[in-house]
Design an enzyme around this catalytic site. Structure first.
Site, PDB file in Angstrom:
ATOM      1  N   LEU A  22       0.881  -1.161   0.000  1.00  0.00           N
ATOM      2  CA  LEU A  22       0.000   0.000   0.000  1.00  0.00           C
ATOM      3  C   LEU A  22       0.918   1.210   0.000  1.00  0.00           C
ATOM      4  O   LEU A  22       1.773   1.347   0.873  1.00  0.00           O
ATOM      5  CB  LEU A  22      -0.904  -0.006   1.244  1.00  0.00           C
ATOM      6  CG  LEU A  22      -2.047   1.009   1.293  1.00  0.00           C
ATOM      7  CD1 LEU A  22      -3.003   0.819   0.124  1.00  0.00           C
ATOM      8  CD2 LEU A  22      -2.810   0.891   2.610  1.00  0.00           C
ATOM      9  N   ASP A  23       0.766   2.067  -1.005  1.00  0.00           N
ATOM     10  CA  ASP A  23       1.683   3.192  -1.175  1.00  0.00           C
ATOM     11  C   ASP A  23       1.871   3.960   0.125  1.00  0.00           C
ATOM     12  O   ASP A  23       0.952   4.062   0.947  1.00  0.00           O
ATOM     13  CB  ASP A  23       1.160   4.169  -2.241  1.00  0.00           C
ATOM     14  CG  ASP A  23       1.117   3.536  -3.623  1.00  0.00           C
ATOM     15  OD1 ASP A  23       1.845   2.557  -3.837  1.00  0.00           O
ATOM     16  OD2 ASP A  23       0.350   4.017  -4.462  1.00  0.00           O
ATOM     17  N   GLN A  24       3.054   4.534   0.297  1.00  0.00           N
ATOM     18  CA  GLN A  24       3.353   5.258   1.526  1.00  0.00           C
ATOM     19  C   GLN A  24       2.359   6.385   1.779  1.00  0.00           C
ATOM     20  O   GLN A  24       1.960   6.619   2.922  1.00  0.00           O
ATOM     21  CB  GLN A  24       4.771   5.832   1.467  1.00  0.00           C
ATOM     22  CG  GLN A  24       5.210   6.509   2.759  1.00  0.00           C
ATOM     23  CD  GLN A  24       6.683   6.845   2.775  1.00  0.00           C
ATOM     24  OE1 GLN A  24       7.457   6.305   1.998  1.00  0.00           O
ATOM     25  NE2 GLN A  24       7.092   7.734   3.661  1.00  0.00           N
TER      26      GLN A  24
END
Length: 267
Positions: free
Chosen positions: A108-110
């Site tokens: 999950l993208d930062q």
């Protein structure tokens, strides 16, 4: 005990999924009894000394499945020397068995937030991630304004990306009730945004952000609210809970995909 494929033993130890273990072996990062292993090696896990990057591993007997509501700004890796926090910082000691090495199922993208699963079950993780099982991910998408008809048509028709045609499993406006329930879970509380829901089965890197950016509507806030049958309901930002047995079974069998059953009603 019969001999087992090395990548299966590594996956059972919780170090990586079976596919990731194959990459580790191919890159020469795995040794068996002090010798660099090769793809296809078989071992007796009771006797062999298996090490990844010089660190000896052992099979973990207790399988663990945790669900984290990842805050924005937190990297979804377990180690990152450039990151102030990783997802492991949010796991209560009481939920992690002694000696267990958990890792995220997917990414999950930062700068995105919401549901992230962590486990030490490599085979199960592989089933959740493999495209053939079609486990959907559903997202709440906060925008700075409403999409016009042309933008909606373009998104529903598919956006060409480097990987191919990026498509959505569905796109709709969120109801006032859905927005209110989501806002109760998010920290910090959301600004005045226009919210949509969309589902994905592809999961290409930053796919939703690239798709919405392509139609001139950059995403302001992106929250993963469902993975297969598992929903964000009641789980506030930064909180963790164990997956329930039916959720583990459902995810491991591809449950919650649009091919398995109709989409559930909104929370």
């Amino acid at each position: 005990m019969p001999m087992e494929r090395l990548q299966k033993v590594i996956a059972a130890s919780g170090v990586a999924s079976r596919r990731q273990a194959e990459v580790l072996i191919a890159n020469g990062r795995v040794t068996v009894d002090g010798k660099v292993a090769t793809i296809g090696s078989q071992v007796d896990e009771r006797k062999a000394i298996i090490a990844v990057d010089g660190r000896v591993i052992g099979a973990t007997t207790q399988r663990t499945y945790l669900l984290l509501h990842k805050p924005a700004g937190v990297t979804s890796t377990v180690r990152d020397r450039h990151a102030e926090h990783t997802v492991l910082d949010y796991l209560p000691t009481a939920l992690v068995p002694e000696g267990a090495r958990l890792y995220p199922v997917g990414r999950l993208d930062q700068d995105s937030e919401g549901l992230l699963i962590l486990t030490n079950d490599g085979d199960w993780s592989e089933r959740v991630l493999h495209p053939r099982y079609g486990v959907e991910r559903e997202y709440a998408i906060g925008l700075g304004g409403r999409l016009n008809g042309e933008q909606v048509d373009a998104l529903k028709g598919g956006i060409p990306l480097d990987e191919g045609l990026a498509t959505l499993g569905g796109l709709r406006s969120m109801t006032d009730t859905e927005v209110r329930r989501l806002a109760e879970l998010l920290r910090p509380a959301p600004d005045e945004l226009t919210w949509y829901r969309a589902t994905l089965a592809q999961g290409w890197k930053r796919q939703l952000r690239r798709m919405f950016g392509a139609v001139g509507m950059p995403i302001e806030r992106l929250v993963r609210v469902r993975i297969g049958p598992v929903r964000i309901d009641g789980l506030e930002t930064g909180r963790v809970r164990s997956l329930k047995a039916p959720e583990v079974r459902g995810l491991g069998s591809g449950g919650g995909s649009s091919r398995a059953r109709p989409n559930p009603p909104p929370p």
